[in-house]
Design a protein around this motif. Structure first.
Motif, PDB file in Angstrom:
ATOM      1  N   ARG A  67       0.824  -1.214   0.000  1.00  0.00           N
ATOM      2  CA  ARG A  67       0.000   0.000   0.000  1.00  0.00           C
ATOM      3  C   ARG A  67       0.860   1.267   0.000  1.00  0.00           C
ATOM      4  O   ARG A  67       0.415   2.318  -0.449  1.00  0.00           O
ATOM      5  CB  ARG A  67      -0.947  -0.005   1.187  1.00  0.00           C
ATOM      6  N   ALA A  68       2.093   1.164   0.481  1.00  0.00           N
ATOM      7  CA  ALA A  68       3.010   2.309   0.454  1.00  0.00           C
ATOM      8  C   ALA A  68       3.539   2.559  -0.958  1.00  0.00           C
ATOM      9  O   ALA A  68       4.043   3.652  -1.241  1.00  0.00           O
ATOM     10  CB  ALA A  68       4.171   2.084   1.427  1.00  0.00           C
ATOM     11  N   PHE A  69       3.416   1.552  -1.839  1.00  0.00           N
ATOM     12  CA  PHE A  69       3.895   1.656  -3.228  1.00  0.00           C
ATOM     13  C   PHE A  69       2.805   1.138  -4.175  1.00  0.00           C
ATOM     14  O   PHE A  69       2.984   0.114  -4.848  1.00  0.00           O
ATOM     15  CB  PHE A  69       5.203   0.873  -3.397  1.00  0.00           C
ATOM     16  N   PRO A  70       1.665   1.822  -4.243  1.00  0.00           N
ATOM     17  CA  PRO A  70       0.510   1.290  -4.989  1.00  0.00           C
ATOM     18  C   PRO A  70       0.724   1.180  -6.499  1.00  0.00           C
ATOM     19  O   PRO A  70      -0.027   0.464  -7.157  1.00  0.00           O
ATOM     20  CB  PRO A  70      -0.618   2.279  -4.655  1.00  0.00           C
ATOM     21  N   ALA A  71       1.723   1.839  -7.049  1.00  0.00           N
ATOM     22  CA  ALA A  71       1.977   1.726  -8.492  1.00  0.00           C
ATOM     23  C   ALA A  71       2.757   0.458  -8.838  1.00  0.00           C
ATOM     24  O   ALA A  71       2.850   0.083 -10.005  1.00  0.00           O
ATOM     25  CB  ALA A  71       2.740   2.959  -8.989  1.00  0.00           C
ATOM     26  N   ALA A  72       3.317  -0.214  -7.835  1.00  0.00           N
ATOM     27  CA  ALA A  72       4.119  -1.423  -8.073  1.00  0.00           C
ATOM     28  C   ALA A  72       3.224  -2.634  -8.308  1.00  0.00           C
ATOM     29  O   ALA A  72       2.112  -2.724  -7.762  1.00  0.00           O
ATOM     30  CB  ALA A  72       5.034  -1.685  -6.878  1.00  0.00           C
ATOM     31  N   ASN A  73       3.717  -3.584  -9.103  1.00  0.00           N
ATOM     32  CA  ASN A  73       3.064  -4.889  -9.202  1.00  0.00           C
ATOM     33  C   ASN A  73       3.260  -5.589  -7.867  1.00  0.00           C
ATOM     34  O   ASN A  73       4.368  -5.589  -7.331  1.00  0.00           O
ATOM     35  CB  ASN A  73       3.711  -5.741 -10.295  1.00  0.00           C
TER      36      ASN A  73
END
Length: 182
Positions: A82-88
């Motif tokens: 959730r801290a990196f929502p653009a990541a797969n």
């Protein structure tokens, strides 16, 4: 280059170290360069600050892999993703809960979690930089063990989450730094 993040996790009198690995990937391609994160730890302020230093050097977090069905890994994987929502966000495909087998959404995993294919063999999934295999064992009724073995070709590093166990005479430094363990 391989970057390790160690944290302690535990309850009551049982504390164990867990380790996250961040790998720079696709550094030769400006459009794809970034980081792969294996076995995310809790996204504390310190962790996120250190991650930002890596992001500034190597590019955004592109892929996050929760390599295990074990609770000590999935409890951190969702908040980290959730801290990196653009990541797969990749998870092993046999997630479960005990004593009731709940849906993934009840386990704290974000809705964009994708099942990690059992193997990267015969695919271009990681652009030729990484290979992975998923080990699956059914130890008993209602339970499942999975672990992702990952090979980072550039650093010649093999990552294995829980399937490999080694005990030495010296406890890990992360434990000896805690006053109650010395």
């Amino acid at each position: 280059e391989v970057f390790a993040f160690d944290q302690l996790i535990g309850i009551y009198y049982v504390h164990v170290p867990i380790r996250m690995i961040a790998l720079p990937v696709h550094q030769d391609d400006e459009n794809k360069r970034g980081l792969m994160v294996y076995a995310p730890v809790a996204p504390t302020k310190e962790c996120l600050s250190l991650m930002q230093e890596l992001i500034d050097m190597y590019g955004p977090v592109r892929d996050i892999i929760d390599p295990s069905t074990a609770v000590e890994h999935k409890v951190n994987a969702g908040p980290f993703a959730r801290a990196f929502p653009a990541a797969n966000f990749w998870v092993t495909d046999k997630q479960y809960a005990f004593p009731l087998n709940l849906p993934d959404s009840f386990l704290g995993l974000p809705s964009w979690a994708k099942p990690l294919p059992r193997t990267s063999r015969g695919t271009d999934m990681w652009g030729g930089e990484i290979e992975h295999e998923v080990l699956t064992v059914k130890p008993g009724i209602g339970s499942m063990f999975q672990d992702v073995a990952l090979y980072h070709k550039k650093s010649k590093t093999v990552l294995i989450c829980d399937a490999l166990f080694a005990v030495t005479e010296e406890p890990p430094r992360i434990l000896t730094e805690e006053e109650e363990y010395t």
